[in-house]
Each structure stands twice: as C-alpha cells, then as structure tokens.
Design an enzyme around this catalytic site. Structure first.
Site, PDB file in Angstrom:
ATOM      1  N   GLU A 184       8.054  -1.221   4.765  1.00 60.21           N
ATOM      2  CA  GLU A 184       8.640  -0.331   5.773  1.00 60.21           C
ATOM      3  C   GLU A 184      10.170  -0.400   5.869  1.00 60.21           C
ATOM      4  O   GLU A 184      10.750  -0.606   6.929  1.00 60.21           O
ATOM      5  CB  GLU A 184       8.005  -0.644   7.138  1.00 60.21           C
ATOM      6  CG  GLU A 184       6.490  -0.504   7.103  1.00 60.21           C
ATOM      7  CD  GLU A 184       5.783  -1.011   8.365  1.00 60.21           C
ATOM      8  OE1 GLU A 184       6.439  -1.260   9.376  1.00 60.21           O
ATOM      9  OE2 GLU A 184       4.556  -1.191   8.301  1.00 60.21           O
TER      10      GLU A 184
ATOM     11  N   GLU B 195      -3.632   0.338   3.820  1.00 55.22           N
ATOM     12  CA  GLU B 195      -3.974  -0.046   5.203  1.00 55.22           C
ATOM     13  C   GLU B 195      -4.735   1.082   5.915  1.00 55.22           C
ATOM     14  O   GLU B 195      -4.523   1.362   7.072  1.00 55.22           O
ATOM     15  CB  GLU B 195      -2.705  -0.380   5.993  1.00 55.22           C
ATOM     16  CG  GLU B 195      -1.826  -1.427   5.363  1.00 55.22           C
ATOM     17  CD  GLU B 195      -0.601  -1.770   6.179  1.00 55.22           C
ATOM     18  OE1 GLU B 195      -0.504  -1.306   7.331  1.00 55.22           O
ATOM     19  OE2 GLU B 195       0.276  -2.494   5.687  1.00 55.22           O
TER      20      GLU B 195
END
Ligand code: G3I
Length: 379
Positions: free
Chosen positions: A160, A265
């Site tokens: 991220e 995820e």
C-alpha cells in the site's frame, strides 16, 4: 425383504452416490478443484496458528493450498522494540505451512501501518536520518527473510505505497527516503533470500489512477534491475464495486508490465460502505449506526444471490487469466473472523468469506468448484 438385503441395498446406494459424485469429476474441496490453475489460499490468524481454532484449521487443511500471515509477520509483531525480535507466532505459522504442504507467503515487510514509533525516531526522539532508516530497514528485512529462507516462498515486500491518483503515499518511509525506500526493500529482500518470490501488494487496484502508478513502479523496479515477481491485488470488494471491467483492465496492465498477478486478500462485504473512497485503508473508521448493520439476524436470499454472482464473476476473471494469475487468497476462513465485521464500522455482522460462522462451506463453494470444472472442460 429380509434385513440383510436392506442393509446391502443401503450400502450400495451410499457407495453409488459416492462413486457418482467422484465419477462426474465433482471435486469436494477448493484446492482440488483449482489444482493446476492457481493456488487457492487463506490468511491465518493467531487462533489458527496456535492450534486453538481446530475447526477452522480443518477447513484450511481440506480446502486450501496456500497460506499467508494475517498479522504475525508485521513489523510491530516481529520487532516491537529495536533489536527485540519476536518470532514465536511466525515460527508456528511457517511450521504449520510446511507440515501441511502449503505455499507460504510472508506479509508484509514494509507497510506504513503497524510500524512501531521507534522505527523513525533517534535516541533524542528526533526523526531519524536517511542512513539510520536504511540501516533499520535492512536489519528488519534481512533478519526476518533470512530466518525463513527457502521456506517462505513469497513476500509482500511493500504494501500500500501508492495512492488512488497514482502518486506515492506520503508515508514516513517515503517522506524520509522518497521512492528509494521501495527499491531498497526489494533489494534487501532479494539479498536475504534469492529464491523467494517478491511482490508489491495494494487495495483499490481497479482504480485507473492507482493502476498507472503501480505499472510505473513495476517498470522503475525492473529498470533498476530489481526482482519483482508479481503484483498483489488485495480485492477487498463490495456487491457493486469495483467494476469487473476496470478490475480486469488492471490485471491485464500488470501482466503487460511483465509480472504475475495474485489476488491476495479477497473478501466481499455485503454491508453499506459509509464512504466508498476508503478502499481498505485500515485507519478509516466510522460511528456505528443501526442502518449500517442491516443483516445482523442473517443474510436475505436476495442479497446472497448477488454475493454469489459477484464471487463467481471475479473467479471467472481469475480462471480466464490463469496463465498469469498464480494465486487467489481469501482474507480469512469464516465470516466470524473477518476484519470486515469491525471495519470501517465496528460491531457489524458481515458475510464476506466462503465459509460461514460454523465453518461450513456456503453454497458458493460448490458453485466455484463446479465453475472450475466446467472451465477445464471448455478449454
Ligand atoms: O492481538 C491483539 C490482541 O492481543 C488485543 O487484545 C486486540 C485489541 O487491541 O488487538 C489484537 O491485535 C489486532 C490484530 O488485528 C489481531 O486481531 C490489532 O489491534 C488490529 O489492528 C489488527 O487488525 C489487522 C489490520 O490488518 C491491521 O494490522 C486485521 O486483523 C487484518 O485483517 C488487517 O489486514 C490488512 C492487511 O494486513 C493489509 N491490507 C488491508 C487488510 C485489511 O485492513
């Protein structure tokens, strides 16, 4: 008909139904259905790693071919204080994976979140210099990756680091080192274990701006001669976002940049999002309001139908691009353990995963198994 014959007839029926099921090639478990296509994985939490949650561990063993550490390998867990390393849970996680022949992914070496404050401070409490931060990054990555050399098969090296508009997140790593922190993280990880696959991982990857930024970053790493094997698309999705078209466009763009694609995820919230723009930014949270928790008593069939179609549509993309999709991981085994029950609003009841709160496979599991079988036949 005497008793003996009845028993024989019943046994025959049971056997026949069993044989029929197998003879149609209908696999019973996800990992068998997707074998030869891509790894099907799940995240492991502390209850599973320590063996406490035996019921969901059974599901992991039967249905999954890959595991990733949900929390136990994050910086705050591994090195809570400078030079103090805590590997207990990570050791158990890796041992579980090896014992069960699972593809093991380490998550995550460098992330702006879950980093203890000491990492960016010097002994006087001032912000660290570039040299000190680089030294600390190298020590953390080298110590962790070396410990599991040849055992952890892939690492989420950086997590991220790109914003929705494609710019770099202004994390403390970036503010001190610029984009070099990304190059250094991949370099240190590769030096520590040259055999390990290395990934960049992020959410909201269907977003065209982020797509562009990630492609540019992949090219930057490759031009610097650094190893990057795959881009991880977290795939924290909802009933009506993101669009399949945009998601597929990102998959294609990453593959065209010369890396594999992993779904890292996946979960599918059925609950209203107070603010669509938060992606999966773990720092976001909103006040609880009853209207935001509409299915506390159970999921209506009408909503479940959309849920199933969304999962099936996305798995259709993964099967279509199985030439470069190497892993599909869901972010947990059963609905009760999902982070989505508490994010971005605490105290809700969500239904984002493939197994229910009793660890029973939802109907979608069989549908995905069938979809994989049909896809093989079509090819
Ligand atoms: O283990 C402690 C427990 O001892 C303590 O009593 C409890 C209450 O404070 O906290 C527990 O730790 C929590 C941990 O989850 C385990 O449940 C942390 O506070 C909590 O912050 C942590 O949340 C995790 C979150 O990342 C932040 O690390 C979620 O479980 C995890 O699903 C989530 O996963 C992230 C990925 O790593 C990156 N991509 C986004 C994804 C969702 O945010």
């Amino acid at each position: 008909m005497e008793k003996k014959k009845i028993v024989t007839l019943m046994l025959g029926t049971i056997l026949l139904s069993g044989v029929c099921t197998e003879s149609y090639g209908q696999k019973k478990h996800l990992k068998d259905a997707f074998a030869g296509k891509f790894y099907i994985g799940t995240a492991l939490n502390q209850g599973q790693i320590t063996g406490r949650d035996a019921a969901s561990i059974q599901v992991v063993k039967e249905d999954f071919s890959a595991i990733v550490a949900e929390n136990c390998m994050k910086i705050e867990s591994i090195q809570p204080q400078e030079g103090v390393f805590n590997f207990d849970l990570a050791d158990q996680f890796v041992e579980f994976g090896e014992k069960n022949g699972l593809f093991i992914t380490g998550h995550t070496l460098m992330w702006h979140s879950q980093v203890p404050a000491w990492f960016f401070k010097d002994s006087q409490g001032n912000e660290v210099t570039k040299e000190v931060l680089i030294e600390r990054m190298k020590k953390h990555i080298t110590t962790l990756v070396t410990r599991y050399k040849g055992r952890v098969k892939g690492w989420d090296v950086v997590n991220e680091a790109i914003e929705d508009d494609g710019s770099y997140r202004k994390s403390r790593f970036f503010n001190i080192l610029g984009e070099d922190f990304i190059k250094l993280a991949f370099q240190f990880a590769h030096e520590a274990d040259p055999s390990a696959e290395l990934y960049y991982n992020d959410y909201s990857m269907a977003n065209p701006g982020k797509r562009k930024g990630v492609v540019a970053m992949v090219k930057m790493l490759k031009e610097a001669g650094l190893r990057i094997d795959a881009v991880g698309m977290q795939c924290h999705i909802g009933l009506d976002y993101p669009s399949l078209t945009e998601f597929e466009a990102s998959m294609e763009a990453f593959a065209a940049a010369g890396v594999k694609v992993m779904i890292t995820e996946m979960d599918l919230t059925v609950l209203p999002m107070p603010n669509q723009r938060v992606g999966a930014d773990v720092s976001a949270n909103f006040e609880y309001q009853k209207k935001q928790n509409p299915y506390a008593e159970g999921l209506p069939d009408s909503v479940n139908a959309i849920f199933e179609k969304r999962y099936s549509d996305f798995f259709g993309l993964f099967l279509k691009h199985q030439d470069y999709v190497t892993r599909v991981t869901v972010w947990g085994v059963n609905d009760g353990m999902s982070w989505r029950n508490g994010w971005p609003v605490r105290g809700r009841t969500d239904y984002p995963l493939l197994f229910d709160r009793a660890n029973k496979p939802k109907p979608i599991v069989n549908k995905l198994i069938q979809q994989a079988a049909n896809y093989s036949k079509k090819k």
